[in-house]
Design a protein around this motif. Sequence first.
Motif, PDB file in Angstrom:
ATOM      1  N   GLU A  35      36.722  34.587  -1.026  1.00 60.41           N
ATOM      2  CA  GLU A  35      37.658  35.921  -0.657  1.00 60.41           C
ATOM      3  C   GLU A  35      37.521  36.930  -1.640  1.00 60.41           C
ATOM      4  O   GLU A  35      37.487  37.934  -1.362  1.00 60.41           O
ATOM      5  N   ASN A  36      37.700  36.320  -2.876  1.00 58.42           N
ATOM      6  CA  ASN A  36      37.722  37.564  -4.116  1.00 58.42           C
ATOM      7  C   ASN A  36      36.282  37.826  -4.675  1.00 58.42           C
ATOM      8  O   ASN A  36      36.297  38.341  -5.813  1.00 58.42           O
ATOM      9  N   VAL A  37      35.162  37.542  -3.973  1.00 54.90           N
ATOM     10  CA  VAL A  37      33.908  37.971  -4.294  1.00 54.90           C
ATOM     11  C   VAL A  37      33.791  39.342  -4.544  1.00 54.90           C
ATOM     12  O   VAL A  37      34.142  40.470  -4.036  1.00 54.90           O
ATOM     13  N   VAL A  38      33.015  39.855  -5.435  1.00 58.81           N
ATOM     14  CA  VAL A  38      32.246  41.000  -5.659  1.00 58.81           C
ATOM     15  C   VAL A  38      30.786  40.847  -5.299  1.00 58.81           C
ATOM     16  O   VAL A  38      30.088  39.930  -5.724  1.00 58.81           O
ATOM     17  N   LEU A  39      30.339  41.748  -4.172  1.00 62.72           N
ATOM     18  CA  LEU A  39      28.951  41.474  -3.707  1.00 62.72           C
ATOM     19  C   LEU A  39      28.089  42.614  -3.953  1.00 62.72           C
ATOM     20  O   LEU A  39      28.483  43.629  -3.594  1.00 62.72           O
ATOM     21  N   GLY A  40      27.112  42.138  -4.647  1.00 64.19           N
ATOM     22  CA  GLY A  40      26.023  43.192  -5.209  1.00 64.19           C
ATOM     23  C   GLY A  40      25.214  43.559  -4.092  1.00 64.19           C
ATOM     24  O   GLY A  40      24.611  42.493  -3.290  1.00 64.19           O
TER      25      GLY A  40
END
Length: 548
Positions: A381-386
């Motif tokens: 849920e806390n991902v940073v998606l490039g």
Amino acid sequence: MVVTANVGRDILTTIRNYGIDTVFGIPGTHNLEFYRHLPELDIRWITTRHEQGAGFGADGWSLQTGLPGVVITTSGPGMLNALGSVANAYAESRPLIVLTPGVPLGEEFADIGSLHETKDSVAAAAAVSEWARRVRSGTEAVQAVHDAFEHFRTGRPRPVVIEVPLNILEGESDCPAELLEAKPAPAPAAGDDQLIQAAAEILAGAERPVILAGGGSVQASAAVLELAQLLDAPVVTSLNGRGVIPETHPLAVGATLRLKAAHRLVNGADALLAIGTKIGEAELWWGPLEPSGKVVRVDRLDSQLDKNLPADVGIRGDSRSIVPALRERLAAQSTFDAARPSHASGADRAAAAREEIERESREWSPEIAGLSDAIAAAIPENVVLGADSSQVCYYGTANHVPLNHPNSYLYMATYATLGYGLPAAIGAKLGAPERPVVAVIGDGALMFSIQELMTASQESLDLVVVCVDNGGYREIEQNEADRGIEPIGVRLVQPNWPQLADAFGWEGSTASSPAEVTESIRRAIAEGGRHFIHVPFAEFESKEIDAA
């Protein structure tokens, strides 16, 4: 004699006093009096493998920290190499400071063949930045830093370039010590009270209100959610506004302005509140928005209040001040709830729009949608998606991977450059080391910055890159086909991607099905380290997608 208490030190001391502890760039012959002072000032330096990567890395770092990114280049080619990232920051309204040396005072336009000689580097920088200055003293250089921060805090946060002549950079400073201190941030600009009241009256009487939230609403995200709930209004965002409200919230419609169904929702609004967005043409694939009701816009600049969509009520000011003021004005109206017409709930309208959007999006490319589902199933849920300017991003992860936090989608909807995703992901991981970072990038885009794999290895970052390999520039191949042109220059020979990743110190692997993609990403995040997952997209196109 080398002057160590020089102008370079004063500039960096000032930047450090504003809280910046990381800079990106490449050391060069002419910028060493910037680099000399980094250890003393406890500023971390990240050496990228290209100056454009430095700018994109600084952008990813800035999105996670809330501070301006800082890039140090050398003169001439170093600064010019960074200008692609400067142009990107300008188009996306991102705060960026580029520090660069220039020819000594008195040698401007000398044309004497000096090292890195450039006809007019400041003019080149000015063409793609908010402003570019060639300073003439230490005091002027430090003041330029203060001016940059004032601009970021009060205006549209676009990049600036500060060129320091070599004899100034390396010389003794004339700057008084007190000028090196950071200036306090001003209070968020409040809007005109009468305009806020007029806006509140429009919103209070609406049956079908809709909120359109852009990148300028990110700092007011909690207030935007509260206002949406009070109005019972669906929220559509720009791509830079993703996560302003959690995309799993019942009122969230996502960053879907590229889709006809989202246009229908917005155009059906009898009151549209647009917060901190230029309503950019690059995201309006099906033409301009034409809401049936009145339009309220909130922005820091007067110039934005009628851009691409005229406002009936335009409120100049900071969303951090104006959105809470609107919420409080509405909540204080004792007749607000009783006077509101009966209508379908905002959650129902949002759900109906999401259903249409999902159907429309999946018709574009069932395979990309299925791959995106597999990615969504794997990430926390806390991902940073490039992301990058790749089909798998603007057709896939932008629509089918919900994100619940602002600035969690590393993207550039307006500039749409190739090569952004990998260095931005590196910068994001440096800025938010506690968050998992997964970059999903097409093969064509990744080749623009593949060398930055080595930067991630040098910094020992935990990072996951998913390379979606469709054999080249598929979007442009389709553009050619639409014009009756046979494929020209778009079908590219591919490297052995896993072996290439291994050579950069990553763990390379291949995933050829949705289940393999999900499992590979989950394993990579759990293990830590640097994982490169090659996804041959032809495998997805040749079989039925079943992300379950």
